[in-house]
Each structure stands twice: as structure tokens, then as C-alpha cells.
Write an enzyme that holds these catalytic residues in place. Sequence first.
Site, short mmCIF file in Angstrom:
data_model
loop_
_atom_site.label_atom_id
_atom_site.label_comp_id
_atom_site.label_asym_id
_atom_site.label_seq_id
_atom_site.Cartn_x
_atom_site.Cartn_y
_atom_site.Cartn_z
N TYR A 144 0.86 -1.18 0.00
CA TYR A 144 0.00 0.00 0.00
C TYR A 144 0.90 1.23 0.00
O TYR A 144 1.81 1.32 0.83
CB TYR A 144 -0.88 -0.02 1.26
CG TYR A 144 -1.81 1.16 1.40
CD1 TYR A 144 -2.96 1.26 0.61
CD2 TYR A 144 -1.57 2.16 2.33
CE1 TYR A 144 -3.82 2.34 0.75
CE2 TYR A 144 -2.43 3.24 2.48
CZ TYR A 144 -3.56 3.31 1.67
OH TYR A 144 -4.42 4.38 1.82
N ASP A 239 9.35 2.72 -0.63
CA ASP A 239 8.35 3.38 0.20
C ASP A 239 8.74 3.11 1.65
O ASP A 239 8.47 2.03 2.20
CB ASP A 239 6.96 2.83 -0.13
CG ASP A 239 5.88 3.39 0.78
OD1 ASP A 239 6.21 3.95 1.84
OD2 ASP A 239 4.69 3.23 0.44
N LYS A 267 5.05 9.31 8.50
CA LYS A 267 4.95 8.83 9.89
C LYS A 267 6.02 9.43 10.81
O LYS A 267 5.86 10.54 11.28
CB LYS A 267 4.95 7.30 9.91
CG LYS A 267 3.79 6.75 9.06
CD LYS A 267 3.50 5.32 9.28
CE LYS A 267 2.52 4.73 8.31
NZ LYS A 267 1.11 4.93 8.64
N1 HOZ Z 1 -4.24 2.32 6.36
C1 HOZ Z 1 -3.49 2.94 7.41
C2 HOZ Z 1 -2.40 2.07 7.91
N2 HOZ Z 1 -1.76 1.25 6.97
C3 HOZ Z 1 -4.41 3.28 8.53
C4 HOZ Z 1 -4.43 4.71 8.78
C5 HOZ Z 1 -5.43 5.10 9.87
O1 HOZ Z 1 -6.53 4.57 9.93
O2 HOZ Z 1 -5.08 5.97 10.62
#
Ligand code: HOZ
Length: 424
Positions: A144, A239, A267
Site C-alpha cells: 500500500y 516506500d 509517519k
Molecule cells: N491504512 C493505514 C495504515 N496502513 C491506517 C491509517 C489510519 O486509519 O489511521
Amino acid sequence: MIHQSSKALFERAQHSIPGGVNSPVRAFRSVGGTPVFIEKAKGAYLYDVDGNEYIDFINSWGPMILGHAHEPVIKAIQDKAVASTSFGAPTELEIEIAELIKKMAPNVDLIRMVNSGTEACMSAVRLARGYTQKNKFIKFEGCYHGHADCFLVKAGSGVATFNIQKVPGVTAGVANDTLTCAYNNISAVEKLVAENKNEIAAIIIEPVAGNMGCILPEEGYLEALRKICDRENVLLIFDEVMTGFRLARGGAQEKLKVNADIITFGKIIGAGMPVGAFAGRKEIMQHIAPLGSVYQAGTLSGNPLAMIAGYTLLNELNINPVVYEELEAKGAYLQKGLTEVLKAKAHPFRINRMGSMISVHFSDQEIVDFNSAAESNIEMFNKFFHHMLNSGVYLPPSAFETWFISNAITYQDLDRTIDAASRF
Ligand code: HOZ
């Protein structure tokens, strides 16, 4: 504000927010039940509005590597805020953080700040296309890279959690330029490259995947990708939104000793503020506007509050790299403890881990790619999730997400976590 329970808040949220949440996995739909609404967090703990305390294994999905409300970060934000929250004009602080990142991460001459990991990856692919003058790129099933249209093809994280096969709104034209193949399968990459000779701008990969649970690259895999990219004039994009400044001071590039051409961050780089970045060697990065014509911009890019938060956290990691040894030791302790207690149960399981990224899949086969992750017993994970939550341990509410360990966690917290798992 009226004081309401998580249940009441979730019910109320449905009336003004799609699905009651601002990011889908938070809705607990795949694990079932009602999401807990968070009031505050400190160190290793989350506190919900219902008065419960949890040991946190999400850590805001990665940023809180030193724990929540880390005092130097909070103080720096408070001090900075009085000088205004945004200028939309350059500041010295942006140079300071760029210089610091160049010291920490290998292979970075120039770095551009953006506001999220999505933006970073989207811009990285645009840059790769502009630089190579080619259109297609390869991504891996279950990886992702944020929610830009071109990445929502066989994506991990929420897309996998909700088993969304095709995302409405992503046009066939866009999707056709995204080529996909299985993670950890070099011959599949060779095949795609041969079938699309001179058409591939980039290969983008999470060097340690964290959006189908935690999945490690097999030995030699990233090196083989590097070789293909060099041979075929394709840019390798790491990434490092999850792995950057987490697996090592210099992220996965340092830990796994493979260099990418473009690296994306998110992050930890923002310490919990909305920050992303993309970076690389000068010869590539100089194609970005205003040096070059690959356009990318943002009103809030380099925002002073976000920059001071990120700078303060990164600086601490830079001067105190023993954090990474401590996180490795804590990760190994948790892995060993969970393995021992889960072995005593009837359900087969696999634990994948690198440093402070770890996940449990209930499966009797090794978890090496999206298919093996998807074939694991998701129902069992969902039960495990609720068992742990009821025991005061907050795991990601999806089998398709990695857990993140913070250095605020103590061995006593890890023992409590292992003990909770032993009662599953
Ligand atoms: N899809 C995000 C982690 N891989 C989640 C982000 C969130 O819900 O804060």
C-alpha cells in the site's frame, strides 16, 4: 462537550462522517464490534473515553516510536505555535530538518517535504515518470502506497481489509499503467519487465511490507530488484513511510544495505503531525519544480509545527541510535514470548518481525506475500484482536496491518501482552 461512551460516539459519528471514521480501518468493520474512541495517550498507553487503558501496538500506525506525547516534541510544538501555525513561505527550520535527514538516511541529496505518505508516493511516481520519460510502473500485490488513484490496484491495508477488488473512481486508463505482481517473486518481475520492455518508469516497494501484516523480503530479493532496475533503466522507489527511521537510523536502506533511487517517508518524519517527504540523488530530484518541470507543490508543505515536531524526534533518534538496539531487543522478546504461549494452543500461527515491526498471522504456511496472508485464518485473528483488546492490549484492527512497537513500552508491558495472549 457532552461526555459520551465510545458506542454513543460511534453512533453519533455515523450522521456526520462517512462510516463514522476518517480512515476506514479504524471503523473495526472487519474485526467487528465498535471502535474505541480515544481521549488521550501517554508513553506506551492509550486511554479511551470509556475509562480503559490499553498498551498500544499501533502507535498512530508508526510515528510514535518513542511513545505518545513525548515531552520534547510537545514542548517544541507549543513553543513554535506562538509564532503562527503557517506562513506559506520558506523558513530556516526546513533547511535544518533537510540537513538532518541527509545525515541520517543514505543516498539523499535533496528532499522535498509534503503532507502525507500518500502525497510522497504519488509525487515519487510522477518524478520517476518525468525523469525516465516512461509511463508504467510496477507495484506489488498487498503493498500500500497511499490512496492516489494509480496505487489502488491490488493494494494492501484497508483495501485488502475490506476485500475491495476494484476501486470505483480509478479509471481503466490509470489502472492500466500500474503493473502488479506477487511480493518476493523475482521471476514474476522479470516477466513483467520483459513484457513491457522500455515502458517501465519505476518499481515501487515497501522494503519490509507492513500493509498485509508484516512481511519480510526474502534474502537477495531487494538486491535482485536493484539489479533489474539498473539493467533496465528503471528507478527503484523504496516506500519507507513505515520503515524510515524505524528499522534503523537510516531506515530500510541502511538496515538491508540496498539503496533505492527515490525514497519516500512519512509517519516518524512528522512525529505524529501530517508530514511526508520524497528524496533522492540530485540528478533525479533536480527534475522537481522549480528546478525542473515535474510539478509538485503544497500550501502546508514544510509547515512549521510539523517541521519542529519531526525535527525534534529525528534529532533524538540521530543522537541516540541505541534506541534501535533497544527496539530490536523488545521486538525479539515479544516474538519469543508470543511464540511460546501460542504454541500451546491448537491454532497454527506464524509471526513475522523485523525490529519493531511485527505481526501474527494464524496460518500453517509461511507468510511471504499477499496470497499467503489472505489465506490465513482472518476469523481467528479477529477473535484474537478482541481477546487482546478486552485484556487491555490495542492491536491493529485488521490482519492486514503490521504492529508497531514503541520504545516507551517496558518489559513489564510486554509480559502483560504475552500473558494476555496466553489466555487466548
Ligand atoms: N491504512 C493505514 C495504515 N496502513 C491506517 C491509517 C489510519 O486509519 O489511521
